[in-house]
Design a protein around this motif. Structure first.
Motif, PDB file in Angstrom:
ATOM      1  N   MET A   1       0.850  -1.202   0.000  1.00 58.37           N
ATOM      2  CA  MET A   1       0.000   0.000   0.000  1.00 58.37           C
ATOM      3  C   MET A   1       0.878   1.241   0.000  1.00 58.37           C
ATOM      4  SD  MET A   1      -2.754   1.318   2.881  1.00 58.37           S
ATOM      5  CE  MET A   1      -3.931   0.006   2.611  1.00 58.37           C
ATOM      6  N   GLN A   2       0.486   2.241  -0.833  1.00 57.13           N
ATOM      7  CA  GLN A   2       1.227   3.493  -0.842  1.00 57.13           C
ATOM      8  C   GLN A   2       0.950   4.256   0.450  1.00 57.13           C
ATOM      9  OE1 GLN A   2      -0.404   5.305  -4.367  1.00 57.13           O
ATOM     10  NE2 GLN A   2      -1.892   6.478  -3.180  1.00 57.13           N
ATOM     11  N   SER A   3       1.723   5.316   0.692  1.00 60.13           N
ATOM     12  CA  SER A   3       1.568   6.071   1.932  1.00 60.13           C
ATOM     13  C   SER A   3       0.173   6.669   2.033  1.00 60.13           C
ATOM     14  CB  SER A   3       2.628   7.170   2.011  1.00 60.13           C
ATOM     15  OG  SER A   3       2.459   8.100   0.955  1.00 60.13           O
ATOM     16  N   ILE A   4      -0.294   6.813   3.271  1.00 60.92           N
ATOM     17  CA  ILE A   4      -1.618   7.345   3.569  1.00 60.92           C
ATOM     18  C   ILE A   4      -1.511   8.844   3.794  1.00 60.92           C
ATOM     19  CG2 ILE A   4      -3.474   7.358   5.288  1.00 60.92           C
ATOM     20  CD1 ILE A   4      -2.864   4.376   5.738  1.00 60.92           C
ATOM     21  N   LYS A   5      -2.359   9.608   3.127  1.00 60.51           N
ATOM     22  CA  LYS A   5      -2.439  11.041   3.384  1.00 60.51           C
ATOM     23  C   LYS A   5      -3.452  11.274   4.499  1.00 60.51           C
ATOM     24  CE  LYS A   5      -1.265  12.787  -1.231  1.00 60.51           C
ATOM     25  NZ  LYS A   5      -1.715  13.661  -2.345  1.00 60.51           N
ATOM     26  N   ALA A   6      -2.969  11.789   5.632  1.00 63.74           N
ATOM     27  CA  ALA A   6      -3.831  12.010   6.792  1.00 63.74           C
ATOM     28  C   ALA A   6      -3.969  13.504   7.048  1.00 63.74           C
ATOM     29  CB  ALA A   6      -3.253  11.320   8.024  1.00 63.74           C
ATOM     30  N   LEU A   7      -5.210  13.949   7.181  1.00 63.28           N
ATOM     31  CA  LEU A   7      -5.506  15.341   7.497  1.00 63.28           C
ATOM     32  C   LEU A   7      -5.871  15.435   8.974  1.00 63.28           C
ATOM     33  CD1 LEU A   7      -6.185  18.311   6.891  1.00 63.28           C
ATOM     34  CD2 LEU A   7      -8.462  17.537   6.153  1.00 63.28           C
ATOM     35  N   TYR A   8      -5.076  16.170   9.748  1.00 67.03           N
ATOM     36  CA  TYR A   8      -5.287  16.314  11.186  1.00 67.03           C
ATOM     37  C   TYR A   8      -5.988  17.636  11.481  1.00 67.03           C
ATOM     38  CZ  TYR A   8      -2.130  12.397  11.408  1.00 67.03           C
ATOM     39  OH  TYR A   8      -1.564  11.161  11.226  1.00 67.03           O
ATOM     40  N   ILE A   9      -7.104  17.552  12.205  1.00 64.59           N
ATOM     41  CA  ILE A   9      -7.859  18.748  12.583  1.00 64.59           C
ATOM     42  C   ILE A   9      -7.725  18.933  14.088  1.00 64.59           C
ATOM     43  CG2 ILE A   9     -10.099  19.889  12.582  1.00 64.59           C
ATOM     44  CD1 ILE A   9     -10.869  18.246  10.168  1.00 64.59           C
ATOM     45  N   ASN A  10      -7.114  20.033  14.481  1.00 68.99           N
ATOM     46  CA  ASN A  10      -6.898  20.338  15.900  1.00 68.99           C
ATOM     47  C   ASN A  10      -7.386  21.752  16.171  1.00 68.99           C
ATOM     48  OD1 ASN A  10      -5.447  19.398  18.504  1.00 68.99           O
ATOM     49  ND2 ASN A  10      -4.725  21.483  18.209  1.00 68.99           N
ATOM     50  N   HIS A  11      -8.210  21.913  17.206  1.00 71.27           N
ATOM     51  CA  HIS A  11      -8.885  23.188  17.442  1.00 71.27           C
ATOM     52  C   HIS A  11      -8.194  24.076  18.470  1.00 71.27           C
ATOM     53  CE1 HIS A  11     -10.139  20.484  20.580  1.00 71.27           C
ATOM     54  NE2 HIS A  11     -10.664  21.461  21.268  1.00 71.27           N
ATOM     55  N   THR A  12      -7.275  23.523  19.280  1.00 74.30           N
ATOM     56  CA  THR A  12      -6.681  24.313  20.355  1.00 74.30           C
ATOM     57  C   THR A  12      -5.622  25.267  19.798  1.00 74.30           C
ATOM     58  OG1 THR A  12      -5.090  22.551  20.832  1.00 74.30           O
ATOM     59  CG2 THR A  12      -7.131  22.576  22.109  1.00 74.30           C
ATOM     60  N   ARG A  13      -5.489  26.397  20.463  1.00 78.40           N
ATOM     61  CA  ARG A  13      -4.529  27.400  20.008  1.00 78.40           C
ATOM     62  C   ARG A  13      -3.150  27.184  20.619  1.00 78.40           C
ATOM     63  NH1 ARG A  13      -8.030  33.023  20.639  1.00 78.40           N
ATOM     64  NH2 ARG A  13     -10.021  32.195  19.902  1.00 78.40           N
ATOM     65  N   THR A  14      -3.108  26.714  21.853  1.00 75.64           N
ATOM     66  CA  THR A  14      -1.860  26.567  22.607  1.00 75.64           C
ATOM     67  C   THR A  14      -1.713  25.121  23.078  1.00 75.64           C
ATOM     68  OG1 THR A  14      -3.013  27.237  24.628  1.00 75.64           O
ATOM     69  CG2 THR A  14      -1.908  28.970  23.366  1.00 75.64           C
ATOM     70  N   PRO A  15      -0.546  24.737  23.605  1.00 72.72           N
ATOM     71  CA  PRO A  15      -0.362  23.358  24.065  1.00 72.72           C
ATOM     72  C   PRO A  15      -1.399  22.957  25.116  1.00 72.72           C
ATOM     73  CG  PRO A  15       1.736  24.491  23.966  1.00 72.72           C
ATOM     74  CD  PRO A  15       0.690  25.530  23.736  1.00 72.72           C
ATOM     75  N   SER A  16      -1.902  21.759  24.978  1.00 67.72           N
ATOM     76  CA  SER A  16      -2.856  21.172  25.909  1.00 67.72           C
ATOM     77  C   SER A  16      -2.587  19.676  25.925  1.00 67.72           C
ATOM     78  CB  SER A  16      -4.290  21.448  25.454  1.00 67.72           C
ATOM     79  OG  SER A  16      -4.535  20.803  24.216  1.00 67.72           O
ATOM     80  N   GLY A  17      -3.299  18.944  26.786  1.00 70.08           N
ATOM     81  CA  GLY A  17      -3.100  17.497  26.804  1.00 70.08           C
ATOM     82  C   GLY A  17      -3.356  16.873  25.452  1.00 70.08           C
ATOM     83  N   ALA A  18      -4.443  17.307  24.787  1.00 70.10           N
ATOM     84  CA  ALA A  18      -4.779  16.755  23.476  1.00 70.10           C
ATOM     85  C   ALA A  18      -3.704  17.097  22.448  1.00 70.10           C
ATOM     86  CB  ALA A  18      -6.136  17.286  23.022  1.00 70.10           C
ATOM     87  N   GLY A  19      -3.237  18.346  22.472  1.00 69.34           N
ATOM     88  CA  GLY A  19      -2.207  18.759  21.526  1.00 69.34           C
ATOM     89  C   GLY A  19      -0.887  18.043  21.757  1.00 69.34           C
ATOM     90  N   ILE A  20      -0.511  17.885  23.023  1.00 68.26           N
ATOM     91  CA  ILE A  20       0.734  17.188  23.356  1.00 68.26           C
ATOM     92  C   ILE A  20       0.666  15.737  22.881  1.00 68.26           C
ATOM     93  CG2 ILE A  20       2.141  16.321  25.269  1.00 68.26           C
ATOM     94  CD1 ILE A  20       1.345  18.936  26.757  1.00 68.26           C
ATOM     95  N   SER A  21      -0.483  15.091  23.122  1.00 63.46           N
ATOM     96  CA  SER A  21      -0.646  13.696  22.706  1.00 63.46           C
ATOM     97  C   SER A  21      -0.584  13.567  21.189  1.00 63.46           C
ATOM     98  CB  SER A  21      -1.980  13.148  23.226  1.00 63.46           C
ATOM     99  OG  SER A  21      -2.004  13.123  24.637  1.00 63.46           O
ATOM    100  N   LEU A  22      -1.250  14.481  20.481  1.00 65.70           N
ATOM    101  CA  LEU A  22      -1.213  14.426  19.021  1.00 65.70           C
ATOM    102  C   LEU A  22       0.204  14.661  18.509  1.00 65.70           C
ATOM    103  CD1 LEU A  22      -2.572  14.196  16.284  1.00 65.70           C
ATOM    104  CD2 LEU A  22      -3.147  16.627  16.425  1.00 65.70           C
ATOM    105  N   GLY A  23       0.897  15.632  19.102  1.00 64.44           N
ATOM    106  CA  GLY A  23       2.268  15.883  18.687  1.00 64.44           C
ATOM    107  C   GLY A  23       3.162  14.667  18.867  1.00 64.44           C
TER     108      GLY A  23
END
Length: 394
Positions: A1-23
């Motif tokens: 399988m060729q590489s997957i193009k993933a579009l990430y949607i993140n709503h927070t402006r500054t670092p948060s638990g969700a942002g840190i985990s996604l990073g």
């Protein structure tokens, strides 16, 4: 399988638990298998943190949300109306990005981003929704997501079993638990001593700390109540709250004034946002996570503290059934209204350094590699591949 193009949607402006985990996830996904694209809030400062290439970023001027989590009592009417008015913009936004980048999958970083999930469904785009906070299953947003989930092309990834069980049945049927990625660096004793000195902590102090934003929902006022009770009887006990103290990021100024009124300025330390959480945890003797009363769940502290070898005292609605905090092994877990139990656990741990050490070591052993970032990334990649393979065009 060729590489997957993933579009990430993140709503927070500054670092948060969700942002840190996604990073953390983004840094551990194999670059030859996943191409990363981003839809970020127009004022987000997270692009560099995510490692997002400028040509792969879309700055969303709308960032519409719905209140799906247990964070407080819900959006005020005017704010709910504001987001409702913006919600239709999610469809042309995703349509534009689908045409521009042709993503194979959309990864939505919290359940609050309902408009984008609905838009992705209308555009027949396979979608992963990361459920990071216990949700409101009866909310309008979750009912909408539950209806869309029945049509296929959607999966929910939950950070723990409590979060999964909080989903409505339609969402739970297409959900699985993949634990948050957490990796803490080794911290030298010298670094720990310097950090405690920076905070103004005496050498002989026992430090009780919580890493979280300074919002009511994170139990900050309960911590103040407990400190008022324990500090007079335990002269070596100090409390540290590590979170942004600015008025725009929480209730830091009001909390600071309340601490001053209590006369506990030298015992309760508001140290600001700590980017190096490994270093911050190393400076704690006891970690807190008092999110249970308002959020109905625990935060990243439930994983970070054990991995740092620190005993955790937490509140959670059903502590006897929790796999996030295993009472007696990774720490002590109490029901949200049992502040007497929380205070007694702190009292017991503060008085017994051997208990702190043995419970911290036990916590690290129990958690093991459950939150290993490579393991997490591999599990997420499997979800991507399953969804892409099941898409009709394949």
């Amino acid at each position: 399988m060729q590489s997957i193009k993933a579009l990430y949607i993140n709503h927070t402006r500054t670092p948060s638990g969700a942002g840190i985990s996604l990073g953390t996830l983004l840094r551990n996904l194999p670059a030859d298998e996943v191409e990363q694209y981003f839809c970020l809030h127009r004022k987000s400062v997270l692009a560099d943190f995510f490692g997002a290439a400028p040509e792969r970023i879309y700055r969303d001027p709308f960032a519409a949300m719905m209140h799906t989590t247990l964070y407080g009592d819900g959006m005020p009417l005017h704010l709910a109306a504001f987001h409702a008015a913006k919600a239709p913009a999610a469809l042309p936004t995703l349509a534009l990005l689908k045409k521009r980048w042709k993503p194979d999958i959309v990864h939505i970083n919290e359940t609050v981003l309902v408009p984008y999930a609905l838009a992705a469904s209308l555009l027949r785009m396979p979608t992963v929704i990361h459920a990071r906070t216990v949700v409101r299953p009866a909310s309008a947003g979750m009912r909408l997501l539950s209806g869309v989930a029945r049509r296929g092309r959607m999966r929910f990834v939950c950070i723990d079993e409590e979060t999964k069980q909080s989903l409505p049945p339609g969402c739970r049927a297409v959900a699985e638990v993949i634990y948050n990625p957490v990796k803490l660096r080794e911290v030298s004793p010298e670094e720990t001593l310097r950090k405690r000195a920076e905070w103004g902590i005496p050498d002989n102090a026992v430090v009780v700390g919580q890493m979280a934003s300074l919002h009511k929902e994170k139990g900050i006022w309960r911590i103040l109540d407990i400190a008022r009770e324990l500090c007079p009887e335990m002269p070596d006990l100090h409390f540290v709250l590590a979170g942004d103290t600015s008025a725009s990021a929480g209730e830091g100024p009001a909390l600071g004034r309340a601490i001053a009124v209590s006369g506990l300025q030298s015992r309760i330390h508001l140290v600001g946002y700590e980017q190096d959480c490994a270093l911050a945890y190393s400076a704690f003797d006891i970690a807190l996570c008092l999110f249970g009363e308002f959020l109905g769940a625990v935060g990243r502290a439930a994983y970070e503290a054990p991995l740092a070898g620190k005993p955790l005292v937490a509140t959670i609605p059903e502590p006897e059934h929790s796999d996030a905090v295993i009472s007696g092994k990774t720490g002590f877990a109490f029901r949200p209204d049992d502040l007497r139990g929380v205070a007694e656990a702190i009292r017991q741990l503060a008085a017994d350094s051997h208990l702190r050490q043995t419970m911290g070591a036990s916590a690290r052993d129990v958690i093991g590699d459950r939150h290993d970032p490579k393991k997490h990334a591999g599990a997420i990649l499997r979800v991507y591949k399953d969804l892409v393979a099941a898409a009709p065009h394949n």
